[in-house]
Design a protein around this motif. Structure first.
Motif, PDB file in Angstrom:
ATOM      1  N   THR A  55      -4.939 -20.331  39.921  1.00 40.88           N
ATOM      2  CA  THR A  55      -4.851 -20.027  38.494  1.00 40.88           C
ATOM      3  C   THR A  55      -4.236 -21.216  37.770  1.00 40.88           C
ATOM      4  N   LEU A  56      -4.946 -21.728  36.794  1.00 40.38           N
ATOM      5  CA  LEU A  56      -4.526 -22.916  36.058  1.00 40.38           C
ATOM      6  C   LEU A  56      -4.328 -22.559  34.592  1.00 40.38           C
ATOM      7  N   ASP A  57      -3.199 -22.952  34.064  1.00 41.84           N
ATOM      8  CA  ASP A  57      -2.901 -22.775  32.639  1.00 41.84           C
ATOM      9  C   ASP A  57      -2.676 -24.150  32.030  1.00 41.84           C
ATOM     10  N   MET A  58      -2.950 -24.282  30.759  1.00 39.77           N
ATOM     11  CA  MET A  58      -2.801 -25.560  30.068  1.00 39.77           C
ATOM     12  C   MET A  58      -1.582 -25.503  29.158  1.00 39.77           C
ATOM     13  N   THR A  59      -0.797 -26.549  29.142  1.00 42.63           N
ATOM     14  CA  THR A  59       0.413 -26.566  28.332  1.00 42.63           C
ATOM     15  C   THR A  59       0.085 -26.806  26.861  1.00 42.63           C
ATOM     16  N   GLY A  60       0.883 -26.191  26.002  1.00 39.43           N
ATOM     17  CA  GLY A  60       0.872 -26.550  24.590  1.00 39.43           C
ATOM     18  C   GLY A  60      -0.110 -25.830  23.691  1.00 39.43           C
ATOM     19  N   PHE A  61      -0.942 -24.920  24.214  1.00 42.15           N
ATOM     20  CA  PHE A  61      -1.932 -24.271  23.359  1.00 42.15           C
ATOM     21  C   PHE A  61      -1.250 -23.426  22.284  1.00 42.15           C
ATOM     22  N   THR A  62      -0.286 -22.611  22.687  1.00 40.51           N
ATOM     23  CA  THR A  62       0.365 -21.724  21.717  1.00 40.51           C
ATOM     24  C   THR A  62       1.109 -22.513  20.649  1.00 40.51           C
ATOM     25  N   SER A  63       1.841 -23.544  21.080  1.00 38.35           N
ATOM     26  CA  SER A  63       2.600 -24.330  20.100  1.00 38.35           C
ATOM     27  C   SER A  63       1.665 -25.049  19.137  1.00 38.35           C
ATOM     28  N   SER A  64       0.519 -25.518  19.629  1.00 33.32           N
ATOM     29  CA  SER A  64      -0.439 -26.183  18.736  1.00 33.32           C
ATOM     30  C   SER A  64      -0.959 -25.223  17.678  1.00 33.32           C
ATOM     31  N   CYS A  65      -1.243 -23.975  18.089  1.00 33.17           N
ATOM     32  CA  CYS A  65      -1.728 -22.991  17.123  1.00 33.17           C
ATOM     33  C   CYS A  65      -0.654 -22.654  16.101  1.00 33.17           C
ATOM     34  N   PHE A  66       0.605 -22.529  16.549  1.00 32.43           N
ATOM     35  CA  PHE A  66       1.701 -22.251  15.628  1.00 32.43           C
ATOM     36  C   PHE A  66       1.847 -23.367  14.596  1.00 32.43           C
ATOM     37  N   GLU A  67       1.546 -24.585  15.027  1.00 30.76           N
ATOM     38  CA  GLU A  67       1.695 -25.731  14.136  1.00 30.76           C
ATOM     39  C   GLU A  67       0.473 -25.944  13.247  1.00 30.76           C
ATOM     40  N   PHE A  74      -8.367 -26.556  20.595  1.00 29.59           N
ATOM     41  CA  PHE A  74      -9.638 -26.313  21.277  1.00 29.59           C
ATOM     42  C   PHE A  74     -10.122 -27.578  21.987  1.00 29.59           C
ATOM     43  N   LEU A  75      -9.917 -28.729  21.358  1.00 30.30           N
ATOM     44  CA  LEU A  75     -10.334 -29.985  21.986  1.00 30.30           C
ATOM     45  C   LEU A  75      -9.494 -30.279  23.231  1.00 30.30           C
ATOM     46  N   ARG A  76      -8.224 -29.895  23.212  1.00 30.96           N
ATOM     47  CA  ARG A  76      -7.400 -30.081  24.400  1.00 30.96           C
ATOM     48  C   ARG A  76      -7.930 -29.215  25.545  1.00 30.96           C
ATOM     49  N   ILE A  77      -8.330 -27.983  25.240  1.00 31.82           N
ATOM     50  CA  ILE A  77      -8.939 -27.111  26.255  1.00 31.82           C
ATOM     51  C   ILE A  77     -10.219 -27.744  26.785  1.00 31.82           C
ATOM     52  N   LEU A  78     -11.042 -28.243  25.872  1.00 36.62           N
ATOM     53  CA  LEU A  78     -12.299 -28.881  26.267  1.00 36.62           C
ATOM     54  C   LEU A  78     -12.035 -30.052  27.208  1.00 36.62           C
ATOM     55  N   ASN A  79     -11.086 -30.892  26.854  1.00 37.53           N
ATOM     56  CA  ASN A  79     -10.784 -32.054  27.692  1.00 37.53           C
ATOM     57  C   ASN A  79     -10.332 -31.646  29.094  1.00 37.53           C
ATOM     58  N   ARG A  97     -13.963 -19.521  36.624  1.00 35.62           N
ATOM     59  CA  ARG A  97     -14.078 -18.763  35.379  1.00 35.62           C
ATOM     60  C   ARG A  97     -13.067 -19.297  34.382  1.00 35.62           C
ATOM     61  N   ALA A  98     -13.554 -19.612  33.191  1.00 36.44           N
ATOM     62  CA  ALA A  98     -12.699 -20.084  32.109  1.00 36.44           C
ATOM     63  C   ALA A  98     -12.439 -18.936  31.146  1.00 36.44           C
ATOM     64  N   PHE A  99     -11.175 -18.797  30.748  1.00 37.06           N
ATOM     65  CA  PHE A  99     -10.811 -17.793  29.750  1.00 37.06           C
ATOM     66  C   PHE A  99      -9.683 -18.366  28.909  1.00 37.06           C
ATOM     67  N   ALA A 100      -9.938 -18.531  27.615  1.00 37.29           N
ATOM     68  CA  ALA A 100      -8.962 -19.151  26.705  1.00 37.29           C
ATOM     69  C   ALA A 100      -8.525 -20.488  27.300  1.00 37.29           C
ATOM     70  N   ASP A 101      -7.223 -20.694  27.503  1.00 33.42           N
ATOM     71  CA  ASP A 101      -6.780 -21.976  28.047  1.00 33.42           C
ATOM     72  C   ASP A 101      -6.461 -21.868  29.546  1.00 33.42           C
TER      73      ASP A 101
END
Length: 218
Positions: A55-67, A74-79, A97-101
């Protein structure tokens, strides 16, 4: 005899399946199991199997949305997907399987799952320093479990080791860190190229370990 409920229960497997939780056949079998017409042994024989769950999670998605930088998030997820998915396939994943970040990947071989995690961190670091990343590059936190789970649901891996993998990857590991369950460590104790450091956390009720590469000659 139990008292009748003052409301109707949804017990139509075809209708339940339209909500994309499980397949119609899984709902039928679970309703049969619930009614006592399918034994626990029969359910296990049909769905239980052994696999490795990353299981892999990406850092910073929530903070980016808050900001207010949702599109950049979305581009960070894509990368991260562009970097990580080829690595997973190179290490013989049986499902991605990809789901959100998040990414969930299954492997027959627990060693290949661990090798994939190590390589993912290496490539993410290279990508982030290449100039191709966004101004706020993402890192990956990874949890890996190994054991018997049920081949149901979109990830084909519902059960204790799936839950542990998710807890480690999504909630516990930091960026560029891989945490593994006791089962995964036990399957790979023969590996001399990695170290398993026990970790304790007040909120985690099961043993887990931080993985690092052993230095040459160490």
């Amino acid at each position: 005899m139990a008292d009748a409920l003052p409301f109707a229960l949804l017990d139509d497997p075809e209708q339940l399946a339209t909500y994309n939780g499980w397949s119609e056949q899984v709902y039928r079998d679970l309703l049969e199991f619930q009614a006592g017409r399918m034994s626990h042994a029969e359910l296990d024989a049909k769905y239980l199997y052994r696999t490795t769950i990353l299981t892999l999670d990406m850092t910073g998605f929530t903070s980016s949305c808050f900001e207010g930088r949702q599109a950049a998030a979305f581009l960070r997820i894509l990368n991260v997907q562009k970097v990580c998915i080829p690595v997973l396939h190179d290490h013989d994943t049986t499902l991605v399987r990809a789901f959100a970040d998040d990414l969930v990947a299954l492997f027959d071989d627990p060693g290949k799952a661990l090798d994939a995690a190590i390589e993912i961190h290496r490539r993410i670091e290279l990508f982030n320093s290449s100039g191709l990343a966004t101004d706020n590059p993402a890192y990956c936190s990874i949890g890996i479990g190994f054991g018997d789970v049920y081949k149901i649901g979109p990830n084909l891996s519902m059960g204790d080791e799936m839950n542990r993998s998710s807890k480690l990857g999504e909630d516990t590991a930091r960026g560029a860190e891989t945490l593994v369950t006791e089962n995964l460590r036990g399957a790979l104790l023969h590996r001399k190229d990695v170290m398993f450091e026990p970790v304790t956390h007040d909120d985690i009720l099961f043993p887990y370990f931080r993985v690092s590469r052993r230095q040459a000659g160490g």
